[in-house]
Write a protein that holds these residues in place. Structure first.
Motif, PDB file in Angstrom:
ATOM      1  N   PRO A   1       8.337   1.500   4.629  1.00 12.95           N
ATOM      2  CA  PRO A   1       7.115   1.096   3.928  1.00 12.95           C
ATOM      3  C   PRO A   1       6.413  -0.053   4.645  1.00 12.95           C
ATOM      4  O   PRO A   1       7.071  -0.899   5.263  1.00 12.95           O
ATOM      5  CB  PRO A   1       7.626   0.660   2.555  1.00 12.95           C
TER       6      PRO A   1
ATOM      7  N   LEU B   1       2.989  -5.993  -1.660  1.00 12.28           N
ATOM      8  CA  LEU B   1       4.250  -6.173  -2.384  1.00 12.28           C
ATOM      9  C   LEU B   1       4.434  -7.636  -2.766  1.00 12.28           C
ATOM     10  O   LEU B   1       4.833  -7.960  -3.880  1.00 12.28           O
ATOM     11  CB  LEU B   1       5.425  -5.720  -1.523  1.00 12.28           C
TER      12      LEU B   1
ATOM     13  N   GLU C   1       8.592  -1.084  -2.664  1.00 13.53           N
ATOM     14  CA  GLU C   1       7.806   0.111  -2.344  1.00 13.53           C
ATOM     15  C   GLU C   1       8.782   1.226  -1.991  1.00 13.53           C
ATOM     16  O   GLU C   1       9.420   1.202  -0.941  1.00 13.53           O
ATOM     17  CB  GLU C   1       6.869  -0.187  -1.174  1.00 13.53           C
TER      18      GLU C   1
ATOM     19  N   CYS D   1       5.570   5.288   0.577  1.00 15.28           N
ATOM     20  CA  CYS D   1       4.424   4.621   1.208  1.00 15.28           C
ATOM     21  C   CYS D   1       3.576   5.645   1.951  1.00 15.28           C
ATOM     22  O   CYS D   1       4.114   6.508   2.663  1.00 15.28           O
ATOM     23  CB  CYS D   1       4.907   3.534   2.159  1.00 15.28           C
TER      24      CYS D   1
ATOM     25  N   CYS E   1       1.271   5.466  -2.287  1.00 16.73           N
ATOM     26  CA  CYS E   1       2.369   4.499  -2.327  1.00 16.73           C
ATOM     27  C   CYS E   1       2.875   4.381  -3.765  1.00 16.73           C
ATOM     28  O   CYS E   1       2.073   4.361  -4.707  1.00 16.73           O
ATOM     29  CB  CYS E   1       1.900   3.125  -1.840  1.00 16.73           C
TER      30      CYS E   1
ATOM     31  N   VAL F   1       5.418   2.040  -6.226  1.00 20.34           N
ATOM     32  CA  VAL F   1       6.150   0.781  -6.286  1.00 20.34           C
ATOM     33  C   VAL F   1       6.817   0.626  -7.644  1.00 20.34           C
ATOM     34  O   VAL F   1       6.294   1.063  -8.672  1.00 20.34           O
ATOM     35  CB  VAL F   1       5.234  -0.430  -6.011  1.00 20.34           C
TER      36      VAL F   1
END
Length: 536
Positions: A152, A158, A177, A180, A188, A190
């Motif tokens: 990622p 982040l 993450e 990605c 992406c 998360v």
């Protein structure tokens, strides 16, 4: 195929401030060229600038350090935005103020945030969340170039999400993450949790605690000091402050001087920390410090050192080159480096700080000429064996750092543990102390203080345990007392534990562990029943 996103839904989704309200709060003043958001100045730049910054940082620092830098930058930015929302909309409900982070993140133009779920409890400091990030600016470069990244890449974002949430929960929240777009995924994805929710040994949590959120302690009060020295003071953490105490006066004296410094001492005494302090305290606007290992010094670097700077009257605060292990510079390069250092001093080249492990002997070694060129300004950092009365203080500062990395609560030391630590000479300096305290913490149960018996049990595994109070073999006595009480002592098991500790100290390297124990690699491999035969 998904239907197109309706613009109005994005603009008006969620509580206040909505994206539409944020847009209405932007003001551009042509008379002074400033853009403001609800009164706070902001700037506008193309995403290409961020891509260029990332590439230059990677070139100078490497991928790992660049990732840490950008995550920390994002974390601080997220914290700042959380405070901005609270200050700009003081009457907001706490839930709206918290979820405004997703809208502010989208509004910034770096990504469009889609909430999958976001469950939280401020009072209990609990959070579990999942978001999809669409059209990430950080991932776009990898996606458009058809060269997907193996890992990622949305590092700044982040950090931002973690910093924003951590500010509201007043505890560390860590986002990861797990997918990605830079890796080739459609978007992406998360996940966010309280740091403890990821597990005590999670490496990302340890990274956040040790490198991302670690902040320098405030400068001590007192008379106003020079700006450079004050900057160095602010860069010191508690452990640095104790480790560098014997040489602080010298460091403050030498920091403003744009001349080479030779920092000598044994490994683990704090030489690198001393070099970092010298650089940070050199001036208000210090740039970067590049670390070069001695064996990597070549003619190209020598030419760079000798090349004139922007001004022949160079001031401290420019680039610093740290040569780690100056004794390992190839013998044929050392004469050229001597000339380059002399030319660099006259021409305004980078400042050189060299670390010399004076305990290392053998080829190539540090030539007399190179030592003379470097040692006009010299600092020797004392070993732990020379720091009687200070060793326990070092351990007290080190213990919370280790506990934070392990994800456990840091216990205090009782009086007997403090005495054991203070009386031991610690020939391995900080590395050895860290290893012993880590092993103690790994086996420590409950919230009680660490006892002298726990410290003694680990010191007894070392080659040269201390003798406290003049009693022969005192280091082994507490351990044997425990074994006799438990009535479960097994000499083979005890031997195996010694082999395990040696392997742990050697980082799993069987050959290195064998050298610690005075055995051959084959002998140690046989004694551990072949379990580590494949270890390098």
């Amino acid at each position: 195929m998904r239907a197109p996103i309706e613009t109005s839904k994005v603009l008006d989704r969620g509580g206040s401030p909505t994206v539409r309200e944020l847009l209405s709060s932007i003001v551009f003043n042509p008379s002074n060229g400033m853009i403001s958001l609800n009164g706070d100045r902001i700037v506008m730049q193309r995403t290409a600038v961020s891509s260029l910054l990332r590439r230059e940082l990677t070139r100078m620092l490497g991928t790992h350090e660049t990732r840490i830098f950008l995550m920390r930058l994002g974390f601080l930015s997220g914290q700042s935005d959380a405070r901005f929302v609270r200050a700009s909309w003081p009457n907001l409900d706490a839930r709206d103020a918290f979820t405004a982070g997703t809208r502010l993140h989208t509004f910034s133009g770096v990504v469009r945030v889609e909430t999958v779920f976001n469950t939280y409890d401020f009072r209990k400091q609990k959070l579990t969340a999942e978001f999809l990030w669409h059209d990430s600016a950080e991932a776009a470069e990898f996606r458009s170039s058809n060269r997907p990244s193996p890992d990622p890449v949305c590092w700044t974002q982040l950090g931002y999400a973690s910093g924003y949430a951590s500010e509201f929960f007043d505890t560390l929240i860590v986002y990861k993450e797990v997918e990605c777009a830079g890796q080739g995924h459609s978007n992406c994805r998360v996940l966010g949790k309280h740091a403890d929710g990821w597990g005590a040994s999670d490496p990302e949590v340890a990274l956040f605690r040790e490198r991302i959120i670690a902040t320098p302690e405030p400068a001590s009060s007192g008379p106003i000091r020079k700006a450079g020295v004050a900057s160095g003071e602010q860069s010191l953490g508690g452990l640095d402050r104790v480790l560098l105490a014997p040489v602080r006066t010298q460091l403050d004296l030498l920091a403003p001087m744009a001349l080479p410094v030779l920092v000598s001492g044994a490994s683990g005494t704090g030489r690198s920390r001393a070099a970092g302090y010298l650089h940070n305290a050199s001036a208000v606007h210090a740039t970067e410090m590049r670390r070069i290992f001695g064996a990597q010094v070549d003619l190209e670097l020598c030419m760079e050192i000798a090349r004139p700077g922007k001004s022949a009257k160079r001031k401290a605060g420019g680039e610093t080159i740290l040569i780690d292990g100056v004794e390992n510079i190839p013998a044929e390069i050392q004469p050229q480096l001597v000339r380059s250092i002399e030319d660099g001093i006259l021409g305004g080249g980078p400042r050189i700080i060299a670390l010399w492990d004076e305990s290392r002997t053998g080829s190539p070694g540090l030539s007399t000429e190179l030592r003379s060129a470097l040692s006009a300004l010299t600092i020797r950092v004392p070993t732990f064996a020379e720091r009687a009365g200070q060793r326990a203080e070092i351990a007290i500062e080190l213990l919370p750092m280790i506990a934070g990395r392990m994800g456990v609560e840091s216990p205090a030391l009782d009086n007997s543990a403090t005495k054991w630590i203070e009386e031991f000479a610690w020939p391995g300096n900080l590395h050895q102390m860290r290893g012993v305290l880590t092993t103690v913490l790994a086996g420590h149960a409950g919230k009680n203080r660490i006892t002298g018996k726990e410290i003694a049990a680990q010191l007894s595994r070392l080659a040269d345990p201390p003798a406290i109070g003049g009693q022969e073999s005192a280091a082994l006595s507490p351990l044997l007392d425990n074994l006799m009480e438990s009535q479960t002592f097994s000499l083979p098991d005890f031997e195996q534990s010694i082999y395990r500790v040696a392997l742990e100290r050697a980082g799993g390297n069987l050959s290195a562990a064998a050298r610690l124990l005075g055995l051959t690699r084959a002998q140690l491999a046989y004694r551990v029943n072949g379990k580590h035969e494949k270890t390098a």
